[in-house]
Write a protein that holds these residues in place. Structure first.
Motif, PDB file in Angstrom:
ATOM      1  N   ILE A  27      -0.783  99.183  92.556  1.00 39.85           N
ATOM      2  CA  ILE A  27      -2.120  99.112  92.638  1.00 39.85           C
ATOM      3  C   ILE A  27      -2.451  99.025  94.104  1.00 39.85           C
ATOM      4  CG2 ILE A  27      -2.843  98.264  90.364  1.00 39.85           C
ATOM      5  CD1 ILE A  27      -3.046  95.413  91.905  1.00 39.85           C
ATOM      6  N   SER A  28      -3.338  99.826  94.494  1.00 41.65           N
ATOM      7  CA  SER A  28      -3.874  99.799  95.941  1.00 41.65           C
ATOM      8  C   SER A  28      -4.821  98.328  95.926  1.00 41.65           C
ATOM      9  CB  SER A  28      -4.427 101.072  96.445  1.00 41.65           C
ATOM     10  OG  SER A  28      -3.418 101.966  96.472  1.00 41.65           O
ATOM     11  N   ILE A  29      -4.500  97.451  96.917  1.00 42.29           N
ATOM     12  CA  ILE A  29      -5.646  96.318  96.789  1.00 42.29           C
ATOM     13  C   ILE A  29      -6.372  96.482  98.005  1.00 42.29           C
ATOM     14  CG2 ILE A  29      -5.691  93.832  96.814  1.00 42.29           C
ATOM     15  CD1 ILE A  29      -3.278  93.762  94.875  1.00 42.29           C
ATOM     16  N   LYS A  30      -7.573  96.390  98.113  1.00 41.52           N
ATOM     17  CA  LYS A  30      -8.411  96.243  99.218  1.00 41.52           C
ATOM     18  C   LYS A  30      -8.436  94.928  99.700  1.00 41.52           C
ATOM     19  CE  LYS A  30     -13.190  97.362 100.762  1.00 41.52           C
ATOM     20  NZ  LYS A  30     -14.387  97.915 100.408  1.00 41.52           N
ATOM     21  N   ASN A  31      -9.185  94.000  99.172  1.00 37.90           N
ATOM     22  CA  ASN A  31      -9.322  92.454  99.509  1.00 37.90           C
ATOM     23  C   ASN A  31      -8.553  91.639  98.583  1.00 37.90           C
ATOM     24  OD1 ASN A  31     -11.425  93.328 101.375  1.00 37.90           O
ATOM     25  ND2 ASN A  31     -12.757  93.487  99.481  1.00 37.90           N
ATOM     26  N   MET A  32      -7.946  90.376  99.313  1.00 39.07           N
ATOM     27  CA  MET A  32      -7.140  89.642  98.760  1.00 39.07           C
ATOM     28  C   MET A  32      -7.846  88.166  99.178  1.00 39.07           C
ATOM     29  SD  MET A  32      -3.343  90.876  98.478  1.00 39.07           S
ATOM     30  CE  MET A  32      -2.946  90.060  96.822  1.00 39.07           C
ATOM     31  N   ALA A  33      -7.894  87.241  98.315  1.00 34.85           N
ATOM     32  CA  ALA A  33      -8.594  86.129  98.560  1.00 34.85           C
ATOM     33  C   ALA A  33      -8.313  84.885  97.821  1.00 34.85           C
ATOM     34  CB  ALA A  33     -10.343  86.112  98.563  1.00 34.85           C
ATOM     35  N   TRP A  34      -8.710  83.763  98.361  1.00 33.90           N
ATOM     36  CA  TRP A  34      -8.620  82.563  97.932  1.00 33.90           C
ATOM     37  C   TRP A  34      -9.809  81.863  97.659  1.00 33.90           C
ATOM     38  CZ3 TRP A  34      -3.982  80.855  95.587  1.00 33.90           C
ATOM     39  CH2 TRP A  34      -2.542  81.685  96.247  1.00 33.90           C
ATOM     40  N   TYR A  35      -9.986  81.446  96.434  1.00 31.93           N
ATOM     41  CA  TYR A  35     -11.349  80.334  96.149  1.00 31.93           C
ATOM     42  C   TYR A  35     -10.860  79.124  95.762  1.00 31.93           C
ATOM     43  CZ  TYR A  35     -14.173  84.607  95.922  1.00 31.93           C
ATOM     44  OH  TYR A  35     -14.874  85.658  96.454  1.00 31.93           O
ATOM     45  N   ARG A  36     -11.610  78.315  95.550  1.00 33.33           N
ATOM     46  CA  ARG A  36     -11.496  76.969  94.972  1.00 33.33           C
ATOM     47  C   ARG A  36     -12.696  76.318  94.400  1.00 33.33           C
ATOM     48  NH1 ARG A  36     -10.743  73.432 100.811  1.00 33.33           N
ATOM     49  NH2 ARG A  36     -13.095  73.154 101.185  1.00 33.33           N
ATOM     50  N   GLY A 105      -6.173  85.256  89.385  1.00 31.33           N
ATOM     51  CA  GLY A 105      -5.057  84.400  89.023  1.00 31.33           C
ATOM     52  C   GLY A 105      -5.348  83.314  88.327  1.00 31.33           C
ATOM     53  N   LYS A 106      -4.694  82.617  87.683  1.00 29.90           N
ATOM     54  CA  LYS A 106      -4.626  81.323  87.256  1.00 29.90           C
ATOM     55  C   LYS A 106      -4.518  80.315  88.370  1.00 29.90           C
ATOM     56  CE  LYS A 106      -2.513  82.345  82.791  1.00 29.90           C
ATOM     57  NZ  LYS A 106      -1.455  81.829  81.748  1.00 29.90           N
ATOM     58  N   GLY A 107      -5.347  79.181  88.189  1.00 29.80           N
ATOM     59  CA  GLY A 107      -5.498  78.500  89.260  1.00 29.80           C
ATOM     60  C   GLY A 107      -4.171  77.504  89.536  1.00 29.80           C
ATOM     61  N   THR A 108      -4.112  77.005  90.723  1.00 30.69           N
ATOM     62  CA  THR A 108      -3.083  76.091  91.128  1.00 30.69           C
ATOM     63  C   THR A 108      -3.688  74.926  91.720  1.00 30.69           C
ATOM     64  OG1 THR A 108      -1.056  75.978  92.184  1.00 30.69           O
ATOM     65  CG2 THR A 108      -2.518  77.069  93.144  1.00 30.69           C
ATOM     66  N   GLN A 109      -3.392  73.678  91.275  1.00 35.25           N
ATOM     67  CA  GLN A 109      -3.837  72.398  91.678  1.00 35.25           C
ATOM     68  C   GLN A 109      -3.401  72.033  93.076  1.00 35.25           C
ATOM     69  OE1 GLN A 109      -6.055  70.349  89.974  1.00 35.25           O
ATOM     70  NE2 GLN A 109      -6.252  69.295  92.128  1.00 35.25           N
TER      71      GLN A 109
END
Length: 114
Positions: A27-36, A105-109
């Motif tokens: 896939i061609s990914i434009k944005n990648m990010a982290w949320y919390r 994605g699934k979260g990571t603690q």
């Protein structure tokens, strides 16, 4: 598209952790990010990087966290330094393709405690 996150865990205040998130598929990914998301709180953007390398950070993490990406491996990283108890949350990676479709994605603690 599947996102596999890793690298969470327990850190002491002032410590560091590095999160990784790999996207599978061609896939061609434009944005990648982290949320919390902390308990009882809404999910919030932590950091974002686009396919040109431009980054954006939440004010709470500026100067402490660094987002980067490897477009060959379709992987996004979050280097977290000078961790504070307030950084304790479940961290989620997010990828948006060039076609505008988003994937979580699934979260990571991440727990910051002495």
């Amino acid at each position: 598209v599947q996102l596999q996150a890793s690298g969470g865990g327990l850190a002491q205040p002032g410590g560091s952790l590095r999160l990784s998130c790999a996207a599978s598929g061609s896939i061609s990914i434009k944005n990648m990010a982290w949320y919390r998301q902390a308990p009882g709180e809404q999910r919030e953007l932590v950091a974002l990087i686009n396919n040109g390398g431009r980054t954006h950070y939440a004010d709470a993490v500026k100067g402490r966290f660094t987002i980067s990406r490897d477009d060959v491996e379709n992987t996004v990283y979050l280097q977290m330094n000078s961790l504070k108890p307030g950084d304790t949350a479940v961290y989620y990676c997010y990828a948006e393709t060039v076609y505008g479709r988003g994937y979580w994605g699934k979260g990571t603690q991440v727990t910051v405690s002495s």
